[in-house]
Design an enzyme around this catalytic site. Structure first.
Site, PDB file in Angstrom:
ATOM      1  N   ASN A   1       0.763  -0.950   0.180  1.00  0.00           N
ATOM      2  CA  ASN A   1      -0.140   0.167  -0.008  1.00  0.00           C
ATOM      3  C   ASN A   1       0.883   1.135  -0.211  1.00  0.00           C
ATOM      4  OD1 ASN A   1      -2.498  -1.210   0.228  1.00  0.00           O
ATOM      5  ND2 ASN A   1      -2.280  -1.805   2.025  1.00  0.00           N
TER       6      ASN A   1
ATOM      7  N   GLN B   1     -10.584   1.045  -3.898  1.00  0.00           N
ATOM      8  CA  GLN B   1      -9.460  -0.157  -3.669  1.00  0.00           C
ATOM      9  C   GLN B   1      -7.812   1.086  -3.485  1.00  0.00           C
ATOM     10  OE1 GLN B   1     -11.190  -2.649  -2.279  1.00  0.00           O
ATOM     11  NE2 GLN B   1     -10.303  -4.077  -3.376  1.00  0.00           N
TER      12      GLN B   1
ATOM     13  N   ARG C   1      -7.601   0.857  12.422  1.00  0.00           N
ATOM     14  CA  ARG C   1      -8.079  -0.357  12.761  1.00  0.00           C
ATOM     15  C   ARG C   1      -8.182  -1.538  13.801  1.00  0.00           C
ATOM     16  NH1 ARG C   1      -8.048  -2.777   6.526  1.00  0.00           N
ATOM     17  NH2 ARG C   1      -9.034  -4.712   7.460  1.00  0.00           N
TER      18      ARG C   1
ATOM     19  N   ARG D   1     -20.632 -17.691 -34.275  1.00  0.00           N
ATOM     20  CA  ARG D   1     -19.442 -16.542 -33.249  1.00  0.00           C
ATOM     21  C   ARG D   1     -20.219 -15.475 -33.671  1.00  0.00           C
ATOM     22  NH1 ARG D   1     -15.372 -19.400 -30.873  1.00  0.00           N
ATOM     23  NH2 ARG D   1     -14.449 -17.488 -30.877  1.00  0.00           N
TER      24      ARG D   1
END
Length: 406
Positions: free
Chosen positions: A31, A112, A80, A170
């Site tokens: 991160n 994210q 956290r 296809r």
């Protein structure tokens, strides 16, 4: 999906939340690992802050280093608990913990950290859908034109059958709209859905992102690909159209290396990188003023700046004050000034300029504050990397200005 206007705008605190646990298993501390010279988390934080849509931007983490860098890039930090920091903890548990501690939050945009090509416009669209179009959840998708097949065990053999096509007919790519796949860049939801354990529910919408912006990093193999993609498609911030006009380098540990060497006869010598001088010349060819601030007189630095034909100041009591004088002399905003430093005396400059850079071997306070951290050490190519980065930022600013005119 059609736009129903702003007449039914929903009120309530809208928070951006980035989950960034310190215990990444695939890539250690990914991160905050430098991607294209900036911490990975910085790419999404800058997009979130610059979107202007959120009432608050948060990073949920259990790691001091991630917390420190997140604050430097404009986020608040939610600490956290050990329970939501364990390997088995789910994302929904971490989001719910955040919501319990922040009852004022009505909507959450979970972004994210591993999606470095995210732009403010992507987030603005999702926020608009939640606020103004009545959606309860919105997530990012990418369109793919892939034919899917499924396994169909037959006795001991494994055969297959088509899932989303007729093999006898296809379709051509241009005749098929493709399928939507979650790309994991973001998930926006109401508080009620999240507390019920759902990221998607109610009236569900999607924001389609083009493939070039849909980047995700899970393993070391993804890293070099993501780095090349972010250099070309990443969001580099609200750089002014005129771009950088003044670049200042600290001499010691940046322009020249941080080692003092002595010959057998007692003569002192230090080294610099020829590649760095090429980078400086390229900046000057673009009309950028380049100057140097040195802590003390040094024959190597003096000869180097003379060769380059640039100005140098030595023994400045306050580097940031001198930087401010140069800025006023050239009639520039701080956003048009860049500085590359290495140690504590450079810190005020780093915090003040529009773009601060650092060699990889700089003091930890400098690398934390820097908006660009080179892979090379001082005197060994770091200056060239910073020059290349600045030229890229300037080119993107120029392109953005031209697009606005169109």
């Amino acid at each position: 999906m059609s736009d129903c206007g702003d007449s039914n705008r929903r009120a309530g605190h809208f928070a951006c939340l980035i989950l960034a646990r310190g215990g990444s298993k695939g890539i250690k501390l990914k991160n905050i690992k430098a991607l294209a010279g900036q911490p990975l988390i910085a790419w999404v934080l800058r997009a979130a802050v610059d979107s202007g849509e959120f009432d608050s931007v948060w990073v949920s983490t259990d790691h001091d280093g991630i917390a420190r860098i997140s604050k430097e890039w404009g986020a608040q930090v939610h600490r956290r608990s050990p329970h939501t920091s364990r390997d088995q903890a789910t994302s929904i548990e971490a989001v719910q913990e955040f919501l319990i501690e922040h009852p004022e939050v009505k909507f959450v945009g979970q972004v994210q950290c591993t999606s470095p090509c995210l732009h403010p416009s992507h987030l603005q669209r999702a926020c608009h859908m939640i606020r103004n179009m009545g959606f309860d959840s919105v997530f990012a998708v990418t369109r793919r034109h892939l034919f899917r097949w499924t396994e169909t065990p037959v006795d001991k053999d494994v055969s297959t059958k088509a899932e989303n096509l007729n093999p006898a007919k296809r379709p051509r790519r241009q005749d098929w709209s493709g399928e939507l796949y979650e790309n994991g860049s973001f998930y926006f939801s109401t508080r009620e859905l999240l507390m019920d354990g759902l990221f998607q529910g109610g009236k569900v919408g999607y924001c389609e992102m083009q493939p070039e912006y849909s980047v995700d990093i899970d393993t070391d193999i993804d890293w070099p690909i993501a780095e090349q993609r972010v250099i070309k498609f990443g969001y580099f911030g609200k750089t002014k159209p005129q771009g950088v006009k003044l670049v200042v380098f600290a001499a010691d540990g940046v322009l020249i290396d941080n080692q003092i060497n002595f010959t057998a006869t007692g003569d002192e010598f230090r080294s610099f990188s020829r590649s760095d001088t090429i980078g400086i010349k390229q900046l000057r060819d673009k009309g950028v003023e380049v100057r140097v601030i040195a802590d003390e007189d040094n024959d190597v630095t003096t000869k180097l700046v003379a060769r380059l034909g640039i100005s140098m100041l030595t023994e400045a009591k306050s580097k940031v004050d001198r930087l401010n004088e140069w800025r006023k002399e050239l009639d520039l905003d701080w956003s048009q000034v860049a500085f590359m430093g290495r140690d504590i005396p450079d810190l005020d400059c780093m915090k003040t300029v529009g773009i601060g850079g650092a060699p990889c071997d700089a003091h930890s306070d400098i690398t934390t504050t820097a908006k660009f951290v080179a892979k090379a050490a001082g005197g060994k190519g770091a200056v060239r990397e910073f020059c290349d980065h600045l030229l890229l930022v300037m080119e993107k600013a120029k392109s953005a200005a031209e697009n606005r005119k169109i």
